[in-house]
Design a protein around this motif. Structure first.
Motif, mmCIF file in Angstrom:
data_model
loop_
_atom_site.group_PDB
_atom_site.id
_atom_site.type_symbol
_atom_site.label_atom_id
_atom_site.label_comp_id
_atom_site.label_asym_id
_atom_site.label_seq_id
_atom_site.Cartn_x
_atom_site.Cartn_y
_atom_site.Cartn_z
ATOM 1 N N CYS A 190 -2.890 2.247 6.502
ATOM 2 C CA CYS A 190 -2.082 1.107 6.936
ATOM 3 C C CYS A 190 -2.566 0.567 8.285
ATOM 4 O O CYS A 190 -2.644 -0.654 8.482
ATOM 5 C CB CYS A 190 -0.613 1.501 7.018
ATOM 6 N N CYS A 191 -2.905 1.459 9.198
ATOM 7 C CA CYS A 191 -3.423 1.016 10.501
ATOM 8 C C CYS A 191 -4.761 0.304 10.346
ATOM 9 O O CYS A 191 -5.033 -0.683 11.034
ATOM 10 C CB CYS A 191 -3.573 2.215 11.435
ATOM 11 N N GLY A 242 0.664 12.150 4.639
ATOM 12 C CA GLY A 242 1.255 11.149 5.525
ATOM 13 C C GLY A 242 0.238 10.568 6.490
ATOM 14 O O GLY A 242 0.240 9.362 6.759
ATOM 15 N N VAL A 243 -0.650 11.414 7.006
ATOM 16 C CA VAL A 243 -1.687 10.940 7.933
ATOM 17 C C VAL A 243 -2.624 9.965 7.231
ATOM 18 O O VAL A 243 -3.039 8.942 7.805
ATOM 19 C CB VAL A 243 -2.469 12.130 8.520
ATOM 20 N N VAL A 244 -2.962 10.265 5.977
ATOM 21 C CA VAL A 244 -3.849 9.367 5.225
ATOM 22 C C VAL A 244 -3.202 7.995 5.049
ATOM 23 O O VAL A 244 -3.848 6.962 5.270
ATOM 24 C CB VAL A 244 -4.202 9.976 3.854
ATOM 25 N N LEU A 265 0.827 -1.207 0.000
ATOM 26 C CA LEU A 265 0.000 0.000 0.000
ATOM 27 C C LEU A 265 0.862 1.257 0.000
ATOM 28 O O LEU A 265 0.600 2.208 -0.741
ATOM 29 C CB LEU A 265 -0.926 -0.022 1.216
ATOM 30 N N LYS A 266 1.914 1.259 0.803
ATOM 31 C CA LYS A 266 2.802 2.422 0.834
ATOM 32 C C LYS A 266 3.584 2.560 -0.464
ATOM 33 O O LYS A 266 3.877 3.679 -0.906
ATOM 34 C CB LYS A 266 3.757 2.311 2.033
ATOM 35 N N ASP A 267 3.911 1.447 -1.090
ATOM 36 C CA ASP A 267 4.696 1.492 -2.325
ATOM 37 C C ASP A 267 3.915 2.070 -3.496
ATOM 38 O O ASP A 267 4.528 2.438 -4.519
ATOM 39 C CB ASP A 267 5.189 0.089 -2.688
ATOM 40 N N THR A 268 2.590 2.173 -3.388
ATOM 41 C CA THR A 268 1.832 2.807 -4.468
ATOM 42 C C THR A 268 2.255 4.258 -4.649
ATOM 43 O O THR A 268 2.051 4.832 -5.725
ATOM 44 C CB THR A 268 0.319 2.752 -4.192
ATOM 45 N N GLN A 300 -5.557 -3.460 11.600
ATOM 46 C CA GLN A 300 -6.640 -3.752 12.538
ATOM 47 C C GLN A 300 -7.661 -4.711 11.930
ATOM 48 O O GLN A 300 -8.189 -5.583 12.615
ATOM 49 C CB GLN A 300 -7.332 -2.453 12.966
ATOM 50 N N PHE A 301 -7.928 -4.554 10.633
ATOM 51 C CA PHE A 301 -8.852 -5.464 9.966
ATOM 52 C C PHE A 301 -8.313 -6.890 9.990
ATOM 53 O O PHE A 301 -9.044 -7.844 10.239
ATOM 54 C CB PHE A 301 -9.077 -5.010 8.516
ATOM 55 N N ALA A 302 -7.014 -7.032 9.715
ATOM 56 C CA ALA A 302 -6.405 -8.362 9.720
ATOM 57 C C ALA A 302 -6.466 -8.990 11.106
ATOM 58 O O ALA A 302 -6.746 -10.185 11.249
ATOM 59 C CB ALA A 302 -4.961 -8.273 9.238
ATOM 60 N N LYS A 303 -6.202 -8.185 12.147
ATOM 61 C CA LYS A 303 -6.268 -8.713 13.507
ATOM 62 C C LYS A 303 -7.682 -9.145 13.851
ATOM 63 O O LYS A 303 -7.898 -10.217 14.436
ATOM 64 C CB LYS A 303 -5.789 -7.652 14.496
ATOM 65 N N ARG A 304 -8.649 -8.320 13.507
ATOM 66 C CA ARG A 304 -10.046 -8.651 13.819
ATOM 67 C C ARG A 304 -10.484 -9.898 13.067
ATOM 68 O O ARG A 304 -11.143 -10.773 13.615
ATOM 69 C CB ARG A 304 -10.934 -7.467 13.462
ATOM 70 N N TRP A 305 -10.098 -9.990 11.798
ATOM 71 C CA TRP A 305 -10.463 -11.152 10.983
ATOM 72 C C TRP A 305 -9.853 -12.418 11.555
ATOM 73 O O TRP A 305 -10.485 -13.467 11.614
ATOM 74 C CB TRP A 305 -9.976 -10.929 9.557
ATOM 75 N N ARG A 306 -8.599 -12.313 12.021
ATOM 76 C CA ARG A 306 -7.907 -13.501 12.541
ATOM 77 C C ARG A 306 -8.537 -13.990 13.835
ATOM 78 O O ARG A 306 -8.755 -15.181 14.019
ATOM 79 C CB ARG A 306 -6.428 -13.182 12.755
#
Length: 231
Positions: free
Chosen positions: A211-212, A204-206, A167-170, A216-222
């Motif tokens: 990324c956060c 930068g905030v966006v 995502l950051k590399d875009t 968080q989505f990955a943690k919740r899904w797991r």
């Protein structure tokens, strides 16, 4: 400070989705589209390559490792440049810049996914394979039905890290003037030429929030579906 916030507010639509109403998405929307498209290509591609490297030793595995090390050892910016100039020669026509960058990101990310998945497969106890074989599973069935689901669940944090980097590399798409978030932020800054700090702090905030949110989505899904990959 208030004036800087006003500049962001006045250009917020352009920063968020560019000229999407005219059929030309940009800003945050285009960054997400490129990241999502690259992930859709890189994840199954990387998994398939890892399975080939696990299944076939010798020259196949060595060739895949050589390819992955070559790609990972080259700065992504060069991969984008190469595809930017090579794909039109191969296809005989100019490709959209966003598509070229998406393919470059997918190609680059697939190598990291391959390494991560293969490490997850090799970390599993050898008894897993032997037990499946004793139950009559073929090598392919053992890989896809027994080993791979466990490996993917174990390496989920690693995959999340890979896709956060994706995502950051875009943001590197600015080098070929693709109107993703960093590019349109630069365009706004060039137009107003007075509030660069506010504009790029907002950018930068966006990225940080995106990324956060992914993490968080990955943690919740797991944690909400702990048995999904082990069934």
């Amino acid at each position: 400070m208030i004036a800087g916030l006003n500049v962001i507010a006045d250009n917020l639509d352009y920063l968020l989705w560019g000229r999407a109403a005219a059929g030309e998405p940009g800003g945050v929307l285009l960054s997400l589209m490129m990241a999502f498209g690259a992930a859709l290509l890189a994840l199954p591609g990387g998994i398939a390559l890892a399975c080939l490297a696990w299944r076939f030793t010798g020259i196949v595995r060595k060739a895949l490792f050589l390819w992955a090390e070559l790609i990972r050892g080259i700065p992504l910016i060069f991969v984008i440049f190469w595809l930017w100039y090579l794909l039109p020669l191969i296809t005989g026509s100019d490709l959209p810049g966003a598509l070229t960058v998406t393919l470059a990101l997918a190609w680059f990310t697939a190598a990291s996914v391959m390494h991560s998945v293969l490490a997850g497969l090799r970390a599993l106890p050898s008894g897993q394979y032997e037990a499946a074989q004793s139950q009559g599973f073929s090598t392919r069935q053992t890989l896809w039905c027994v080993l791979l689901p466990q490996a993917l669940r174990n390496i989920l944090p690693s995959l999340v890290g890979i896709f956060i980097s994706l995502l950051k590399d875009t943001s590197l798409a600015f080098i070929v003037n693709v109107p993703e978030l960093t590019t349109v932020a630069g365009q706004v800054n060039n137009r107003v030429q007075i509030y660069p700090a506010a504009i790029f702090i907002f950018t930068g905030v966006v990225y940080y929030l995106l990324c956060c949110s992914l993490e968080q989505f990955a943690k919740r899904w797991r944690f909400n579906r702990p048995a999904l990959l082990s069934e």
